[in-house]
Scaffold this active site. Structure first.
Site, PDB file in Angstrom:
ATOM      1  N   THR A 237       0.843  -1.190   0.000  1.00  0.00           N
ATOM      2  CA  THR A 237       0.000   0.000   0.000  1.00  0.00           C
ATOM      3  C   THR A 237       0.885   1.249   0.000  1.00  0.00           C
ATOM      4  O   THR A 237       1.986   1.225   0.537  1.00  0.00           O
ATOM      5  CB  THR A 237      -0.880  -0.019   1.266  1.00  0.00           C
ATOM      6  OG1 THR A 237      -1.838  -1.061   1.123  1.00  0.00           O
ATOM      7  CG2 THR A 237      -1.606   1.298   1.501  1.00  0.00           C
ATOM      8  N   ARG A 265     -14.767  -6.061  -0.151  1.00  0.00           N
ATOM      9  CA  ARG A 265     -14.116  -5.674   1.121  1.00  0.00           C
ATOM     10  C   ARG A 265     -13.484  -4.285   0.973  1.00  0.00           C
ATOM     11  O   ARG A 265     -12.830  -3.979  -0.003  1.00  0.00           O
ATOM     12  CB  ARG A 265     -13.049  -6.706   1.473  1.00  0.00           C
ATOM     13  CG  ARG A 265     -12.253  -6.405   2.742  1.00  0.00           C
ATOM     14  CD  ARG A 265     -10.953  -5.671   2.432  1.00  0.00           C
ATOM     15  NE  ARG A 265     -10.100  -5.578   3.619  1.00  0.00           N
ATOM     16  CZ  ARG A 265      -8.960  -4.882   3.631  1.00  0.00           C
ATOM     17  NH1 ARG A 265      -8.572  -4.218   2.570  1.00  0.00           N
ATOM     18  NH2 ARG A 265      -8.236  -4.836   4.724  1.00  0.00           N
ATOM     19  N   VAL A 266     -13.688  -3.448   1.961  1.00  0.00           N
ATOM     20  CA  VAL A 266     -13.060  -2.127   1.992  1.00  0.00           C
ATOM     21  C   VAL A 266     -12.184  -2.056   3.242  1.00  0.00           C
ATOM     22  O   VAL A 266     -12.639  -2.407   4.334  1.00  0.00           O
ATOM     23  CB  VAL A 266     -14.121  -1.006   2.013  1.00  0.00           C
ATOM     24  CG1 VAL A 266     -13.462   0.353   2.181  1.00  0.00           C
ATOM     25  CG2 VAL A 266     -14.950  -1.033   0.737  1.00  0.00           C
ATOM     26  N   GLY A 267     -10.964  -1.626   3.070  1.00  0.00           N
ATOM     27  CA  GLY A 267     -10.040  -1.546   4.201  1.00  0.00           C
ATOM     28  C   GLY A 267      -9.979  -0.160   4.808  1.00  0.00           C
ATOM     29  O   GLY A 267     -10.914   0.640   4.685  1.00  0.00           O
ATOM     30  N   ASP A 268      -8.875   0.130   5.441  1.00  0.00           N
ATOM     31  CA  ASP A 268      -8.711   1.414   6.127  1.00  0.00           C
ATOM     32  C   ASP A 268      -8.282   2.546   5.198  1.00  0.00           C
ATOM     33  O   ASP A 268      -8.539   3.716   5.485  1.00  0.00           O
ATOM     34  CB  ASP A 268      -7.649   1.279   7.237  1.00  0.00           C
ATOM     35  CG  ASP A 268      -6.293   0.854   6.689  1.00  0.00           C
ATOM     36  OD1 ASP A 268      -6.245  -0.022   5.799  1.00  0.00           O
ATOM     37  OD2 ASP A 268      -5.268   1.399   7.140  1.00  0.00           O
ATOM     38  N   THR A 288      -0.494   1.936   6.903  1.00  0.00           N
ATOM     39  CA  THR A 288      -0.444   0.695   6.131  1.00  0.00           C
ATOM     40  C   THR A 288      -0.372  -0.484   7.092  1.00  0.00           C
ATOM     41  O   THR A 288       0.260  -0.395   8.143  1.00  0.00           O
ATOM     42  CB  THR A 288       0.769   0.676   5.186  1.00  0.00           C
ATOM     43  OG1 THR A 288       0.871  -0.635   4.605  1.00  0.00           O
ATOM     44  CG2 THR A 288       2.087   1.020   5.876  1.00  0.00           C
ATOM     45  N   GLY A 289      -1.047  -1.541   6.732  1.00  0.00           N
ATOM     46  CA  GLY A 289      -1.060  -2.705   7.608  1.00  0.00           C
ATOM     47  C   GLY A 289      -2.406  -3.391   7.545  1.00  0.00           C
ATOM     48  O   GLY A 289      -3.147  -3.231   6.564  1.00  0.00           O
ATOM     49  N   GLY A 291      -5.771  -3.659   7.609  1.00  0.00           N
ATOM     50  CA  GLY A 291      -6.782  -2.611   7.526  1.00  0.00           C
ATOM     51  C   GLY A 291      -7.893  -2.703   8.549  1.00  0.00           C
ATOM     52  O   GLY A 291      -8.311  -1.704   9.126  1.00  0.00           O
TER      53      GLY A 291
HETATM   54  N1  ASP Z   1      -4.136  -1.290   4.916  1.00  0.00           N
HETATM   55  C1  ASP Z   1      -4.363  -1.908   3.632  1.00  0.00           C
HETATM   56  C2  ASP Z   1      -5.722  -2.537   3.639  1.00  0.00           C
HETATM   57  O1  ASP Z   1      -6.101  -3.110   4.635  1.00  0.00           O
HETATM   58  C3  ASP Z   1      -3.340  -2.930   3.279  1.00  0.00           C
HETATM   59  C4  ASP Z   1      -1.903  -2.496   3.408  1.00  0.00           C
HETATM   60  O2  ASP Z   1      -1.605  -1.492   4.015  1.00  0.00           O
HETATM   61  O3  ASP Z   1      -1.046  -3.186   2.858  1.00  0.00           O
HETATM   62  O4  ASP Z   1      -6.385  -2.517   2.634  1.00  0.00           O
END
Ligand code: ASP
Length: 372
Positions: A237, A265-268, A288-289, A291
């Site tokens: 990300t 799916r929707v992340g952060d 990032t991480g 989500g």
């Molecule tokens: N945070 C992102 C998500 O959950 C993934 C990532 O940071 O690699 O979509």
């Protein structure tokens, strides 16, 4: 008599104190050469020390396993460093030309979206049914304006669509087909799904399916990956934070999400306060991480709140969120967090995080190995 003559100086003294206090409270101008760049060597873990000072723009290229020194050849290392450096230069050019921090983070993130090495735009990861659904957001610190898109499938640069949502609609977040249509109507380049394809991401999808023990053919649907596998798949990300000459902060984040994520799916990353936050006077942050955990922990907004209401400095606040609050929720990852004076924090609890920054003086620094 003596008392009276002292009293005569009282208004002058009071005025002097007020002037000194005001000067001390004023931020240093962003255009000043940094000179005092204090890079803390060592890993992102540990004591909450700032990563650097005098920073005008920083980017990240994702947390997760990142690169391992022992199995990364010189060419691969260079490719990642070049990708981060190109984004930093693109953003810095905007700032040097007098552009806004919003324009700078957009330029930096676009550069990373166009680079197939990163999980955003070209090179985005695959959903469980072998498609691509991209999320992005941008936030302006001066007035808390924000824009985001989620689950877009045809926008070449989702961060630009997010900026358009912020600037041309009364809304904050557009999702799915409506977001794709909006971007196209507003003249953004659109692409077919195969544009995002890369061999490396396809291999990751196959690997993830194998690891999750299902080995289903693409398109077969099914449940989402287990928590461990999802965590391992979090990488690539991208995001950027910047402060401009007017001391306005901005942040942006863009992603393909998690490998093998469920369709829809929707992340952060597209969520204000989770993946992205910017507020003048506190912080611009991009995360990032994993989500889901960053959403539940309101990661980036919490960093801002800890600065504003908790009296923390940016390094302490970012460290507390990444290493204490999010780990307590069972998630790993990292953030880049920049305060209005150019102090950058870049803590991560994952094995590594790709990131870099550029100072007002033009020094470009990239970090691709854990503990670098
Ligand atoms: N945070 C992102 C998500 O959950 C993934 C990532 O940071 O690699 O979509």
């Amino acid at each position: 008599m003596r008392v009276r003559s002292r009293l005569r100086f009282l208004p002058v003294l009071t005025a002097l104190v007020a002037v000194v206090a005001t000067l001390a409270a004023l931020p240093q101008p962003a255009s000043e050469p940094a000179g005092t760049t204090a890079v803390t060597a060592g890993p992102g873990r540990g004591a909450p020390r700032p990563e650097a000072t005098g920073v005008v723009l920083a980017v990240h290229g994702g947390a997760g396993t990142a690169l391992r020194r022992e199995d990364t050849d010189a060419r691969t290392e260079k490719a990642y460093r070049d990708g981060l450096a190109a984004a930093l230069r693109a953003g810095r050019k905007v700032l040097r030309d007098g552009g806004s921090s919003v324009a700078a983070v957009e330029a930096a993130v676009r550069s990373l979206e166009d680079d197939p090495l990163f999980n955003a735009g070209k090179g985005a990861v695959f959903t469980e049914d072998a498609g691509h659904e991209l999320d992005a957001s941008v936030m302006r610190g001066s007035d808390l304006a924000a824009g985001a898109v989620a689950g877009v499938r045809h926008v070449r640069n989702p961060v630009s669509a997010a900026r358009l949502v912020m600037e041309r609609t009364p809304h904050v977040l557009l999702a799915g087909q409506g977001a794709d249509d909006f971007a196209a109507r507003n003249g953004l380049p659109v692409v077919t799904q195969d544009y995002y394809w890369t061999q490396a991401r396809w291999d990751s999808l196959m690997q993830a399916k194998e690891q999750s023990g299902r080995g289903r053919a693409p398109g077969a649907g099914g449940k989402t990956m287990g928590a461990k596998a999802v965590g391992e798949a979090a990488t690539g990300t991208v995001g950027a934070v910047a402060v401009d000459r007017g001391r306005d902060l901005a942040a942006a984040t863009s992603t393909g999400g998690m490998t093998n994520k469920m369709a829809g799916r929707v992340g952060d990353s597209p969520l204000v306060g989770a993946g992205t936050y910017a507020k003048n006077g506190t912080v611009a942050a991009s995360a990032t991480g994993q989500g889901e955990v960053f959403v539940r922990g309101a990661a980036t907004a919490t960093i801002s709140h800890l600065v504003e209401f908790g009296g923390r400095d940016v390094a302490t606040a970012a460290h507390e969120v990444v290493h204490e609050r999010l780990t307590a929720l069972g998630g790993t990852g990292g953030v880049i967090a920049l305060d209005p004076r150019g102090v950058l924090a870049a803590p991560y609890s994952s094995e590594g995080m790709l990131y870099g920054y550029v100072t007002a003086g033009g020094e470009v620094v990239t970090k691709v190995f854990p503990g670098e």
